[in-house]
Design a protein around this motif. Structure first.
Motif, short mmCIF file in Angstrom:
data_model
loop_
_atom_site.label_atom_id
_atom_site.label_comp_id
_atom_site.label_asym_id
_atom_site.label_seq_id
_atom_site.Cartn_x
_atom_site.Cartn_y
_atom_site.Cartn_z
N UNK A 128 9.53 -14.24 -13.26
CA UNK A 128 10.79 -13.46 -12.85
C UNK A 128 11.70 -14.63 -12.60
N UNK A 134 15.28 -14.39 -10.71
CA UNK A 134 16.22 -13.76 -9.89
C UNK A 134 17.73 -14.05 -10.31
N UNK A 192 16.92 -18.06 -6.84
CA UNK A 192 15.63 -17.92 -5.63
C UNK A 192 14.60 -19.00 -5.86
N UNK A 193 15.10 -20.34 -5.99
CA UNK A 193 14.28 -21.38 -5.82
C UNK A 193 14.01 -21.69 -4.21
N UNK A 194 12.88 -22.24 -4.25
CA UNK A 194 12.59 -22.66 -2.94
C UNK A 194 13.10 -23.88 -2.36
N UNK A 195 14.19 -23.78 -1.54
CA UNK A 195 14.89 -24.80 -0.88
C UNK A 195 14.32 -25.93 -0.42
N UNK A 224 4.84 -25.26 -8.59
CA UNK A 224 4.36 -24.40 -7.43
C UNK A 224 3.50 -23.28 -7.93
N UNK A 225 3.87 -22.62 -9.03
CA UNK A 225 2.72 -21.64 -9.74
C UNK A 225 1.57 -22.23 -10.13
N UNK A 228 0.09 -25.12 -8.96
CA UNK A 228 -0.54 -25.37 -7.65
C UNK A 228 -1.28 -24.37 -7.11
N UNK A 268 10.42 -22.35 -14.09
CA UNK A 268 9.18 -22.01 -13.11
C UNK A 268 8.99 -20.55 -13.70
N UNK A 293 -5.45 -19.91 -1.40
CA UNK A 293 -5.86 -21.15 -1.77
C UNK A 293 -5.84 -22.14 -0.46
N UNK A 319 -4.05 -25.48 -0.45
CA UNK A 319 -2.50 -25.26 -0.14
C UNK A 319 -1.97 -25.16 1.36
N UNK A 346 17.58 -15.01 0.44
CA UNK A 346 17.92 -15.49 -0.65
C UNK A 346 16.76 -15.30 -1.80
N UNK A 347 15.97 -14.20 -1.52
CA UNK A 347 14.75 -13.73 -2.52
C UNK A 347 13.56 -14.72 -2.69
N UNK A 348 13.76 -15.81 -2.03
CA UNK A 348 12.54 -16.53 -2.17
C UNK A 348 11.26 -15.93 -1.49
N UNK A 377 10.37 -13.85 -4.38
CA UNK A 377 10.00 -14.55 -5.66
C UNK A 377 8.48 -15.01 -5.29
N UNK A 424 6.34 -12.09 -5.91
CA UNK A 424 6.38 -11.74 -7.57
C UNK A 424 5.31 -12.81 -8.40
N UNK A 425 5.08 -13.92 -7.88
CA UNK A 425 4.12 -14.72 -8.28
C UNK A 425 2.56 -14.47 -8.11
#
Ligand SMILES: Nc1ncnc2c1ncn2[C@@H]1O[C@H](COP(=O)(O)OP(=O)(O)OP(=O)(O)O)[C@@H](O)[C@H]1O
Ligand SMILES: [Mg+2]
Lengths: 256, 246
Positions: free
Chosen positions: A82, A84, A88-91, A101-102, A104, A150, B23, B26, B114-116, B119, B122-123
């Protein structure tokens, strides 16, 4: 294929989605269009169950997402990607780490394989030499594109994009539209795209759902949309004098 | 009514936080990062505060109990026990609630707005566990270490302040430090510190996780979480003291 049946959603007694029923087909770019505030984002988030709807059915190839346990939902979501509306990237992660990331999280790929695939994904969205930058250091349009990279990193079966090309220049918009269209056909993905970009509608609109005030206003493809008699849709699609002129020309051409 | 809802919500979140990680590798990586971020970066301030407090407690003890009959070892002993019993666990935890707690609430809160977090969900990642578990374990791991470190710094603070101001000699002070040491006090305080550490990590995390709105609300949640965590720390201090000292 995603099928939604009679979904309703209200926020504090304010109905936002009203009895929406439709079918999003596999291997096609399904567009959801509508004015700002019409409920596109709410619809998309309801479909993936980030928002719980009040009633209705949401079937992912027959599997009702609303009835799933938390574990099953997690499993299903690993088949989704998805983008957004805000990216919605990881800061806290760099561009490359975001795309990785996915991988990993869910794959057993080696570091070298991951690195190669990160390059491949970023390349597809036309991003070069930004691997080490952080989301705060890249432009808004780049953030969108990294988010797309991503989302496609694990070859999703279902792809959701909330206004993937708002805030992008026309050239990049077309690039992104074509990318989404291409991978949808190539990998036979069920793709849902929220947009109010008429250019996208004309270029990649295999199946278009028009939402107006939370209701299904119209449904069809990018050829039918030019000849529709639906008043609200016409007002929306041909809002600018320029597009009106194009339609008149096109209709005259087709009448001849 | 609202309070019960919040408590219910908190426990529901904790159930997700402590479900089996998908995991583990991680999570390890995250844990190391969090220990560094939440723990190592608190060492400086803990040292400064503890040295000063140790000095201040030492001086207060001497000036308030200037009875010539009072044995001088009381000063070292008093400083040590004050540090162990209250300062280095409760007061330090209150301070960490401010520093670490607000950090956790604002970090998780801004990820929410910020919808992280969406996100991650959703993964197919269990976002509650992924974000909160490493922080909780990190804080649980570092709290006892910071406690011991703080006691140590506080004793040094007394060792500097006492002799420098001439109220006690180094020998008397050190004699006091070694007099009638009760190991149970340390056990008791370490238990307390771990309970407080759990609160410091999870209460702000809960408040950040359910933020709605934007930057303004994140700021508000952060402030609110510090206030709630502090009150809870004092509340649990009371309960634990009652339970463990009976
Ligand atoms: N969490 C929420 N709580 C209350 N109301 C909401 C919430 N989310 C959305 N809404 C309302 O739902 C309506 C539809 O919002 P939505 O974000 O779906 O619009 P949109 O079609 O995506 O618009 P845009 O094109 O500007 O992104 C808006 O009126 C909004 O106020
Ligand atoms: Mg929207």
């Amino acid at each position: 294929m995603i099928e939604i049946k009679n979904i309703n959603k209200s926020f504090e007694n304010r109905p936002i989605l009203k009895d929406v029923t439709t079918l999003f087909e596999k291997g096609k770019t399904n567009l959801i269009i509508g004015q700002s505030g019409s409920g596109k984002t709410v619809l998309l988030k309801s479909i993936v169950r980030l928002i719980e709807v009040d009633s209705g059915e949401i079937l992912f190839d027959g599997r009702d997402i609303r009835l799933m346990s938390f574990r099953d939902l997690q499993q299903l979501r690993q088949e989704m990607g998805m983008v957004f509306q805000g990216g919605a990237l990881f800061d806290s992660l760099s561009v490359a780490e975001n795309v990785r990331f996915p991988m990993d999280m869910f794959t057993t790929m080696s570091a070298a394989e991951k690195a190669r695939h990160v390059d491949f994904c970023l390349d597809r969205v036309n991003i070069k030499g930004a691997h080490k930058l952080f989301p705060s250091e890249i432009s808004g349009g780049m953030r969108k594109r990294v988010a797309i990279a991503r989302a496609i990193a694990l070859n999703p079966r279902y792809l959701f994009c909330d206004e993937p090309n708002s805030g992008l220049d026309p050239v990049t918009s077309i690039l992104i539209d074509n990318l989404i269209h291409e991978i949808t056909e190539e990998f036979n993905i069920t793709t849902l795209v929220n947009t109010h970009d008429m250019n996208s509608v004309m270029e990649i609109g295999d199946n278009i759902l028009f939402i107006s005030g939370g209701e299904k206003g119209w449904e069809g493809n990018n050829t039918q949309i030019l000849f529709t008699r639906n008043k609200k849709l016409n007002e929306f699609v041909f809002a600018s004098p320029f597009s009106k002129r194009i339609r008149d020309l096109k209709q005259r051409e087709d009448d001849e | 009514m609202k309070v019960f809802e919040e408590i219910g919500g908190y426990f529901q979140l904790m159930e997700r936080v402590f479900s089996k990680p998908e995991r583990p590798r991680i999570y390890w990586h995250q844990l190391v990062l969090e220990i560094e971020k939440l723990g190592l970066r608190s060492i400086g301030i803990v040292a400064v505060i503890s040295v000063f407090m140790g000095g201040i407690i030492t001086l207060q003890l001497t000036y308030n109990m200037s009875n010539p009959l009072m044995p001088t070892y009381i000063i070292g002993l008093g400083n040590r026990d004050t540090l162990i019993l209250e300062f280095s666990c409760t007061v330090l935890s209150l301070m960490l609630a401010g520093k670490v707690g607000s950090n956790i609430a604002s970090e998780i809160g801004s990820m929410r707005v910020t919808e992280q977090i969406d996100s991650l969900e959703l993964m197919g990642v269990n976002s509650a566990s992924f974000l909160i578990l490493p922080k909780t374990i990190a804080v649980l791991f570092i709290s006892p270490i910071l406690f011991v470190f703080s006691v140590f710094c506080g004793i040094i603070g007394g060792l500097i302040a006492g002799p420098v101001s001439g109220v006690v000699t180094i020998a008397d002070y050190m004699g006091g430090i070694k007099t009638s040491f009760v190991p149970f006090f340390v056990t008791f305080s370490i238990i307390k510190t771990m309970v407080f550490g759990f609160l410091i990590a999870t209460v702000p995390a809960y408040m950040g996780y359910y933020v709605q709105g934007g930057a303004l609300e994140v700021g508000r949640a952060s402030t609110r979480s510090v206030v709630s965590t502090s009150i809870l720390i004092l509340f649990f201090d009371l309960i634990l003291t009652q339970l463990l000292f009976k």
